[in-house]
Design a protein around this motif. Structure first.
Motif, PDB file in Angstrom:
ATOM      1  N   ALA A   1      33.626  38.478  49.342  1.00 45.49           N
ATOM      2  CA  ALA A   1      33.568  37.055  49.689  1.00 45.49           C
ATOM      3  C   ALA A   1      32.637  36.306  48.747  1.00 45.49           C
ATOM      4  O   ALA A   1      32.936  35.168  48.346  1.00 45.49           O
ATOM      5  N   LEU A   2      31.511  36.929  48.380  1.00 41.53           N
ATOM      6  CA  LEU A   2      30.580  36.274  47.451  1.00 41.53           C
ATOM      7  C   LEU A   2      31.191  36.135  46.058  1.00 41.53           C
ATOM      8  O   LEU A   2      31.066  35.099  45.410  1.00 41.53           O
ATOM      9  N   LEU A   3      31.849  37.185  45.576  1.00 44.53           N
ATOM     10  CA  LEU A   3      32.496  37.103  44.273  1.00 44.53           C
ATOM     11  C   LEU A   3      33.542  35.992  44.257  1.00 44.53           C
ATOM     12  O   LEU A   3      33.656  35.240  43.288  1.00 44.53           O
ATOM     13  N   SER A   4      34.301  35.879  45.331  1.00 41.08           N
ATOM     14  CA  SER A   4      35.334  34.846  45.416  1.00 41.08           C
ATOM     15  C   SER A   4      34.695  33.459  45.430  1.00 41.08           C
ATOM     16  O   SER A   4      35.159  32.543  44.734  1.00 41.08           O
ATOM     17  N   ALA A   5      33.604  33.304  46.200  1.00 41.43           N
ATOM     18  CA  ALA A   5      32.933  32.005  46.301  1.00 41.43           C
ATOM     19  C   ALA A   5      32.326  31.576  44.971  1.00 41.43           C
ATOM     20  O   ALA A   5      32.240  30.385  44.667  1.00 41.43           O
TER      21      ALA A   5
ATOM     22  N   PRO B   1      41.372  35.952  50.618  1.00 39.12           N
ATOM     23  CA  PRO B   1      41.175  35.523  52.008  1.00 39.12           C
ATOM     24  C   PRO B   1      40.263  36.472  52.782  1.00 39.12           C
ATOM     25  O   PRO B   1      40.657  37.072  53.796  1.00 39.12           O
ATOM     26  N   VAL B   2      39.036  36.619  52.305  1.00 43.49           N
ATOM     27  CA  VAL B   2      38.060  37.501  52.939  1.00 43.49           C
ATOM     28  C   VAL B   2      36.796  36.708  53.212  1.00 43.49           C
ATOM     29  O   VAL B   2      36.326  35.969  52.344  1.00 43.49           O
ATOM     30  N   LYS B   3      36.257  36.851  54.414  1.00 46.23           N
ATOM     31  CA  LYS B   3      35.003  36.212  54.774  1.00 46.23           C
ATOM     32  C   LYS B   3      33.880  37.254  54.808  1.00 46.23           C
ATOM     33  O   LYS B   3      34.123  38.433  55.078  1.00 46.23           O
ATOM     34  N   SER B   4      32.677  36.796  54.540  1.00 40.93           N
ATOM     35  CA  SER B   4      31.518  37.675  54.669  1.00 40.93           C
ATOM     36  C   SER B   4      31.433  38.220  56.096  1.00 40.93           C
ATOM     37  O   SER B   4      31.766  37.526  57.063  1.00 40.93           O
ATOM     38  N   ASP B   5      30.986  39.446  56.216  1.00 40.51           N
ATOM     39  CA  ASP B   5      30.839  40.066  57.533  1.00 40.51           C
ATOM     40  C   ASP B   5      29.472  39.784  58.168  1.00 40.51           C
ATOM     41  O   ASP B   5      29.115  40.388  59.184  1.00 40.51           O
ATOM     42  N   THR B   6      28.696  38.857  57.603  1.00 46.62           N
ATOM     43  CA  THR B   6      27.352  38.578  58.086  1.00 46.62           C
ATOM     44  C   THR B   6      27.345  38.361  59.604  1.00 46.62           C
ATOM     45  O   THR B   6      27.976  37.431  60.113  1.00 46.62           O
ATOM     46  N   ALA B   7      26.616  39.232  60.326  1.00 41.77           N
ATOM     47  CA  ALA B   7      26.625  39.174  61.785  1.00 41.77           C
ATOM     48  C   ALA B   7      25.382  39.859  62.335  1.00 41.77           C
ATOM     49  O   ALA B   7      24.862  40.800  61.727  1.00 41.77           O
ATOM     50  N   PRO B   8      24.902  39.428  63.505  1.00 38.73           N
ATOM     51  CA  PRO B   8      23.776  40.096  64.168  1.00 38.73           C
ATOM     52  C   PRO B   8      24.281  41.283  64.987  1.00 38.73           C
ATOM     53  O   PRO B   8      25.166  41.133  65.821  1.00 38.73           O
ATOM     54  N   LEU B   9      23.727  42.447  64.769  1.00 42.71           N
ATOM     55  CA  LEU B   9      24.329  43.675  65.284  1.00 42.71           C
ATOM     56  C   LEU B   9      23.548  44.341  66.418  1.00 42.71           C
ATOM     57  O   LEU B   9      23.817  45.505  66.734  1.00 42.71           O
ATOM     58  N   TRP B  10      22.623  43.619  67.053  1.00 41.23           N
ATOM     59  CA  TRP B  10      21.841  44.263  68.110  1.00 41.23           C
ATOM     60  C   TRP B  10      22.732  44.759  69.248  1.00 41.23           C
ATOM     61  O   TRP B  10      22.572  45.885  69.734  1.00 41.23           O
ATOM     62  N   GLU B  11      23.694  43.964  69.699  1.00 40.72           N
ATOM     63  CA  GLU B  11      24.567  44.397  70.797  1.00 40.72           C
ATOM     64  C   GLU B  11      25.302  45.681  70.430  1.00 40.72           C
ATOM     65  O   GLU B  11      25.417  46.608  71.242  1.00 40.72           O
ATOM     66  N   THR B  12      25.786  45.755  69.204  1.00 40.15           N
ATOM     67  CA  THR B  12      26.519  46.936  68.742  1.00 40.15           C
ATOM     68  C   THR B  12      25.620  48.161  68.718  1.00 40.15           C
ATOM     69  O   THR B  12      25.996  49.253  69.178  1.00 40.15           O
ATOM     70  N   VAL B  13      24.421  47.994  68.192  1.00 41.14           N
ATOM     71  CA  VAL B  13      23.473  49.100  68.128  1.00 41.14           C
ATOM     72  C   VAL B  13      23.030  49.515  69.525  1.00 41.14           C
ATOM     73  O   VAL B  13      22.955  50.712  69.851  1.00 41.14           O
ATOM     74  N   GLU B  14      22.744  48.544  70.375  1.00 39.07           N
ATOM     75  CA  GLU B  14      22.266  48.839  71.729  1.00 39.07           C
ATOM     76  C   GLU B  14      23.267  49.684  72.506  1.00 39.07           C
ATOM     77  O   GLU B  14      22.887  50.559  73.299  1.00 39.07           O
ATOM     78  N   ALA B  15      24.555  49.448  72.279  1.00 37.71           N
ATOM     79  CA  ALA B  15      25.584  50.201  72.994  1.00 37.71           C
ATOM     80  C   ALA B  15      25.461  51.698  72.732  1.00 37.71           C
ATOM     81  O   ALA B  15      25.647  52.519  73.643  1.00 37.71           O
TER      82      ALA B  15
END
Length: 337
Positions: free
Chosen positions: A182-186, A195-209
């Motif tokens: 996504a950065l290279l495209s931008a 047609p790719v977006k950065s996956d930037t996301a907060p992952l605490w919920e995923t890790v907590e599981a």
């Protein structure tokens, strides 16, 4: 000839590690709190034990270019990156602090947009921004804006990146390489749009599981240097070998296609919304399903296993061969995060 710092020294690979190990860590006579994880461990943060409570502290600087990109901006990146560094050490994020250095002439609306992005992540995860600082530099002395973000959290048990044991399984919580492409495209570096977006996301919920199951033995977020760098760090520090099954690695076709066209190793692509987890074998399938049930973990896959060894990462390819995955020298693209 004088030794100088190059862009590769900030790329998350071997050159950066050697700079930190050879110059930065030895310079500090006090580099670890008693009984905690500090600079010598080169983990995603530090731990400080106070009255039996594990406090985790992390800090990071964000210089991404461009500052606005598909799927996020420098503000979202700073908030998510800090929350994720706390999360992979097993710490529930408690508070954030940010420092911004802004170029003279920077548009107020852009700054407002960046701050709103930080607020959105803060509100989503329930982590307040409790302190900050703002500086302005003369026009041309800095490229638009640089953000430093720090975070503090509490961990029932601190998880390091050196806790892998033979028999553990390896989980990657989502598709790799989205942020990098996504950065290279931008930037217009590709000459065509992807047609790719950065996956930037907060992952605490995923890790907590996964943490709630007691399944996790080690974690790392594969940012600069990608999966290759993170797995090599985990293998070397844990004194084990990691075998990875290429066919199981989650990656979008668009990302794989661009990487192959540009001669980039998908395992070295930067990620900002993915965690690598080492999990106990007997709880691995349960942990995988728990991760998949979270907002940012629906495409998680079990991609490998830990074996006795001396710190190698071995890729078992789709055609039945094997190759050693080397630690990258440095990131192929500067200012990726």
């Amino acid at each position: 000839m004088k030794r100088v710092i190059t862009l590769e020294h900030g790329g998350g690979g071997r050159l950066m590690r050697e700079l930190i190990e050879g110059l930065i860590i030895p310079a500090y006579r006090l580099n670890r709190a008693p009984g905690g994880i500090g600079l010598p461990e080169m983990d995603d943060g530090a731990s400080i034990k106070v009255a039996g409570i594990n406090i985790v502290l992390t800090t990071d600087a964000y210089t991404v270019s461009p500052i606005f990109f598909p799927g996020g901006d420098i503000g979202r990146l700073a908030a998510c990156g800090t929350i994720n560094d706390l999360s992979v050490m097993g710490a529930r994020p408690l508070a954030l602090a940010t420092s911004m250095v802004v170029e003279e002439g920077f548009e107020v609306e852009k700054l407002s947009r960046i701050i709103r992005s930080i607020d959105e992540v803060s509100y989503e995860v329930g982590v307040p921004v409790v302190a900050g600082d703002t500086k302005v530099m003369e026009k041309g002395k800095i490229d638009e804006i640089v953000i430093n973000a720090s975070g503090v959290g509490l961990a029932d048990k601190v998880i390091s990146d050196s806790g892998l044991r033979p028999g553990d399984k390896i989980i990657i919580t989502g598709p790799i390489g989205d942020h990098h492409i996504a950065l290279l495209s931008a930037r217009g570096d590709l000459g065509f749009e992807v047609p790719v977006k950065s996956d930037t996301a907060p992952l605490w919920e995923t890790v907590e599981a996964a943490l709630d199951l007691g399944a996790v033995t080690a974690m790392k977020d594969p940012t600069r240097g990608g999966v290759a760098s993170a797995l090599n760090e985990m293998a070397k520090k844990s004194k084990v070998d990691i075998h990875v099954w290429e066919e199981r690695i989650p990656i979008r076709e668009e990302v794989l296609g661009v990487a192959e066209a540009l001669g980039l190793d998908p395992l070295e692509l930067t990620n900002e919304g993915v965690v690598i987890m080492g999990v106990r074998s007997e709880l691995a399938e349960e942990a995988l399903q728990a991760v998949r049930a979270t907002r940012y973990g629906s495409m998680a896959e079990m991609v490998g296993e830990v074996r006795e060894g001396s710190g190698l990462v071995v890729l078992e390819t789709v055609v039945g061969g094997r190759r050693v995955v080397r630690e990258p020298l440095g990131a192929p693209v500067p200012r990726i995060c």
